[in-house]
Design a protein around this motif. Structure first.
Motif, mmCIF file in Angstrom:
data_model
loop_
_atom_site.group_PDB
_atom_site.id
_atom_site.type_symbol
_atom_site.label_atom_id
_atom_site.label_comp_id
_atom_site.label_asym_id
_atom_site.label_seq_id
_atom_site.Cartn_x
_atom_site.Cartn_y
_atom_site.Cartn_z
ATOM 1 N N MET A 1 -8.223 6.459 -14.724
ATOM 2 C CA MET A 1 -9.398 6.261 -13.899
ATOM 3 C C MET A 1 -9.247 4.996 -13.064
ATOM 4 S SD MET A 1 -12.384 7.229 -16.657
ATOM 5 C CE MET A 1 -13.642 6.772 -15.454
ATOM 6 N N ARG A 2 -9.839 5.011 -11.859
ATOM 7 C CA ARG A 2 -9.660 3.879 -10.966
ATOM 8 C C ARG A 2 -10.311 2.614 -11.527
ATOM 9 N NH1 ARG A 2 -11.688 2.726 -4.766
ATOM 10 N NH2 ARG A 2 -9.979 1.333 -4.227
ATOM 11 N N VAL A 30 1.610 2.862 -9.945
ATOM 12 C CA VAL A 30 1.054 3.479 -8.745
ATOM 13 C C VAL A 30 1.887 3.025 -7.558
ATOM 14 C CG1 VAL A 30 -1.291 3.597 -9.677
ATOM 15 C CG2 VAL A 30 -0.575 1.570 -8.402
ATOM 16 N N SER A 31 1.519 3.469 -6.351
ATOM 17 C CA SER A 31 2.234 3.064 -5.143
ATOM 18 C C SER A 31 1.697 1.725 -4.636
ATOM 19 C CB SER A 31 2.070 4.130 -4.054
ATOM 20 O OG SER A 31 0.702 4.191 -3.635
ATOM 21 N N THR A 32 2.488 1.056 -3.806
ATOM 22 C CA THR A 32 2.028 -0.210 -3.219
ATOM 23 C C THR A 32 0.820 0.024 -2.317
ATOM 24 O OG1 THR A 32 3.663 0.055 -1.449
ATOM 25 C CG2 THR A 32 4.300 -1.309 -3.326
ATOM 26 N N ARG A 33 0.760 1.194 -1.680
ATOM 27 C CA ARG A 33 -0.396 1.491 -0.834
ATOM 28 C C ARG A 33 -1.673 1.556 -1.676
ATOM 29 N NH1 ARG A 33 0.105 6.401 3.314
ATOM 30 N NH2 ARG A 33 1.673 4.898 4.070
ATOM 31 N N THR A 34 -1.570 2.136 -2.871
ATOM 32 C CA THR A 34 -2.728 2.180 -3.762
ATOM 33 C C THR A 34 -3.143 0.779 -4.188
ATOM 34 O OG1 THR A 34 -2.149 4.372 -4.608
ATOM 35 C CG2 THR A 34 -3.552 3.027 -6.004
ATOM 36 N N VAL A 35 -2.158 -0.080 -4.453
ATOM 37 C CA VAL A 35 -2.467 -1.469 -4.824
ATOM 38 C C VAL A 35 -3.232 -2.161 -3.704
ATOM 39 C CG1 VAL A 35 -1.447 -3.749 -5.238
ATOM 40 C CG2 VAL A 35 -0.585 -1.746 -6.462
ATOM 41 N N LEU A 36 -2.794 -1.984 -2.462
ATOM 42 C CA LEU A 36 -3.466 -2.634 -1.330
ATOM 43 C C LEU A 36 -4.904 -2.128 -1.189
ATOM 44 C CD1 LEU A 36 -0.553 -2.645 1.273
ATOM 45 C CD2 LEU A 36 -1.345 -4.529 -0.152
ATOM 46 N N ARG A 37 -5.106 -0.829 -1.415
ATOM 47 C CA ARG A 37 -6.472 -0.282 -1.370
ATOM 48 C C ARG A 37 -7.326 -0.876 -2.490
ATOM 49 N NH1 ARG A 37 -4.086 4.956 -0.073
ATOM 50 N NH2 ARG A 37 -4.302 5.519 -2.270
ATOM 51 N N ASP A 38 -6.731 -1.040 -3.669
ATOM 52 C CA ASP A 38 -7.478 -1.613 -4.790
ATOM 53 C C ASP A 38 -7.827 -3.078 -4.526
ATOM 54 O OD1 ASP A 38 -7.351 0.770 -6.099
ATOM 55 O OD2 ASP A 38 -5.779 0.186 -7.515
ATOM 56 N N ILE A 39 -6.928 -3.807 -3.894
ATOM 57 C CA ILE A 39 -7.206 -5.212 -3.546
ATOM 58 C C ILE A 39 -8.400 -5.280 -2.596
ATOM 59 C CG2 ILE A 39 -6.325 -7.220 -2.300
ATOM 60 C CD1 ILE A 39 -5.096 -7.009 -5.024
ATOM 61 N N ASP A 40 -8.427 -4.391 -1.610
ATOM 62 C CA ASP A 40 -9.561 -4.348 -0.670
ATOM 63 C C ASP A 40 -10.855 -4.030 -1.411
ATOM 64 O OD1 ASP A 40 -7.943 -4.943 1.464
ATOM 65 O OD2 ASP A 40 -7.644 -2.847 2.059
ATOM 66 N N ALA A 41 -10.787 -3.105 -2.376
ATOM 67 C CA ALA A 41 -11.987 -2.735 -3.126
ATOM 68 C C ALA A 41 -12.493 -3.906 -3.961
ATOM 69 C CB ALA A 41 -11.686 -1.534 -4.029
ATOM 70 N N LEU A 42 -11.587 -4.659 -4.568
ATOM 71 C CA LEU A 42 -11.993 -5.818 -5.361
ATOM 72 C C LEU A 42 -12.636 -6.881 -4.479
ATOM 73 C CD1 LEU A 42 -8.926 -6.170 -7.770
ATOM 74 C CD2 LEU A 42 -11.236 -5.478 -8.402
ATOM 75 N N SER A 43 -12.050 -7.109 -3.311
ATOM 76 C CA SER A 43 -12.610 -8.100 -2.383
ATOM 77 C C SER A 43 -14.010 -7.693 -1.946
ATOM 78 C CB SER A 43 -11.696 -8.260 -1.161
ATOM 79 O OG SER A 43 -10.430 -8.749 -1.540
ATOM 80 N N ALA A 44 -14.185 -6.400 -1.650
ATOM 81 C CA ALA A 44 -15.494 -5.918 -1.222
ATOM 82 C C ALA A 44 -16.524 -6.045 -2.331
ATOM 83 C CB ALA A 44 -15.384 -4.460 -0.774
ATOM 84 N N ALA A 45 -16.071 -6.016 -3.597
ATOM 85 C CA ALA A 45 -16.974 -6.132 -4.732
ATOM 86 C C ALA A 45 -17.263 -7.576 -5.112
ATOM 87 C CB ALA A 45 -16.393 -5.389 -5.932
ATOM 88 N N GLY A 46 -16.666 -8.516 -4.377
ATOM 89 C CA GLY A 46 -16.933 -9.928 -4.635
ATOM 90 C C GLY A 46 -15.936 -10.617 -5.534
#
Length: 343
Positions: A1-2, A30-46
């Motif tokens: 799960m994400r 996972v792929s590096t692209r998935t990692v970059l998306r997850d980093i963006d999601a964490l930043s958006a969550a504060g």
């Protein structure tokens, strides 16, 4: 799960300080692209995660950042129960859950103990991939979806429908009542009953699995250790099995064990057998007592090992291999009439 992956990403950054996208991708599988998306999601969550540029750059958290984490999920708790053997966790499809759980355990430690615990862990090695004689211990790779479905049925106490491929036979669907899961030398097995009869299925041969809603017909309590010992004893004693005493080169031990039904005993054989006249060739070899399905299986398996193995008993098998080798030698005693002329 994400959500679990995002928590694991934060824990990795907290414990290591700075990690590249490539390293994070490898750790999280996972792929590096998935990692970059997850980093963006964490930043958006504060979550204060930011990138550091340059040759030694990567992603890191603001110093002192902590977050409240949820407790262990079901699979992570199960992984910790089998954490005495990483190969055991992998055999049941819990390898990634084990890694995630251990990151949470480390993060839960007080700051003063975290570095000490991590250092101590590096001083312990459990179940390496090879033993002292450089013999590789192989762990079977199992499809996550299949193992997860089998595991779910075992724990829920539901019947299970599996598509199973016995050795040398075509796959077929069958419905079983799961009893438990066992791992032996990195190989996983499903203990079950079928129409009331005991059955043992190798997980690597389960091609597909489906948990059914129907309750499994099985006893409430079970001692898997006793069940496994009893089934192993019956298996070794059944059919037209043949027991063979063999001396083998350590480099070919896994080939012998992999083809045998069971290993009854094993010991070093450095002194050799003076009656065979080959004691000079036996130093460092192993002496094993193994069983095979029948005489034909025994002869086939030992023939594959060529000069790397010597049958010590029974005599009929030793004679049979000798006669076969003599026939092959006689066949090749003269130059081939089809040989290519030298140039």
């Amino acid at each position: 799960m994400r959500a679990d992956r995002l928590v694991s990403l934060v824990l990795l950054l907290r414990q290591h300080g700075r990690l590249s996208a490539t390293t994070l991708a490898r750790e999280l599988e996972v792929s590096t692209r998935t990692v970059l998306r997850d980093i963006d999601a964490l930043s958006a969550a504060g979550v204060p995660v930011y990138a550091e540029r340059g040759r030694h750059g990567g992603f890191t958290l603001l110093p002192g950042f902590r977050t409240e984490l949820t407790g262990l999920n079901h699979d992570e708790a199960l992984a910790l129960l089998v954490a005495g053997s990483r190969r055991g966790a992998q055999a049941f499809g819990l390898g990634s859950a084990l890694a995630s759980a251990m990151r949470k355990v480390v993060d839960a430690l007080p700051e003063s103990q975290r570095a000490t615990a991590a250092g101590a862990a590096r001083r312990l090695l459990i179940d390496p991939e090879t033993d002292a004689l450089a013999r590789r211990l192989v762990t079977e790779e199992l499809p996550d979806a299949v193992v997860t479905e089998v595991r779910r049925a075992v724990f829920a106490g539901h019947r299970l429908r599996i598509r199973y491929a016995p050795a040398g036979r075509d796959p077929a669907w069958r419905t079983v009542d799961p009893v438990g899961l066992v791992t032996v030398r990195g190989q996983g097995y499903l203990l079950a009953t079928r129409a009331g009869a005991d059955r043992t299925y190798r997980l690597s041969r389960v091609l597909a699995a489906e948990e059914l809603a129907e309750p499994a017909q099985r006893p409430e309590g079970v001692d898997l250790d006793l069940v496994w010992q009893e089934r192993s004893r019956r298996f070794r004693a059944g059919g037209d099995q043949v027991t063979v005493l063999v001396r083998v080169d350590p480099a070919r031990r896994e080939d012998l064990v992999g083809s045998a039904v069971a290993v009854l005993s094993e010991e070093g054989d450095a002194e050799g057998d003076t009656e065979s006249g080959t004691e000079g060739d036996t130093e460092g070899r192993l002496r094993l007592e193994v069983t095979f399905q029948d005489p034909r299986h025994a002869e086939w398996a030992l023939w594959q090992l060529a000069a790397s193995a010597e049958v010590l008993a029974p005599q009929w098998l030793r004679d049979s291999l000798h006669d076969r080798a003599a026939a092959v030698a006689a066949r090749h005693a003269t130059p081939s009439p089809e040989r290519t002329p030298s140039t």
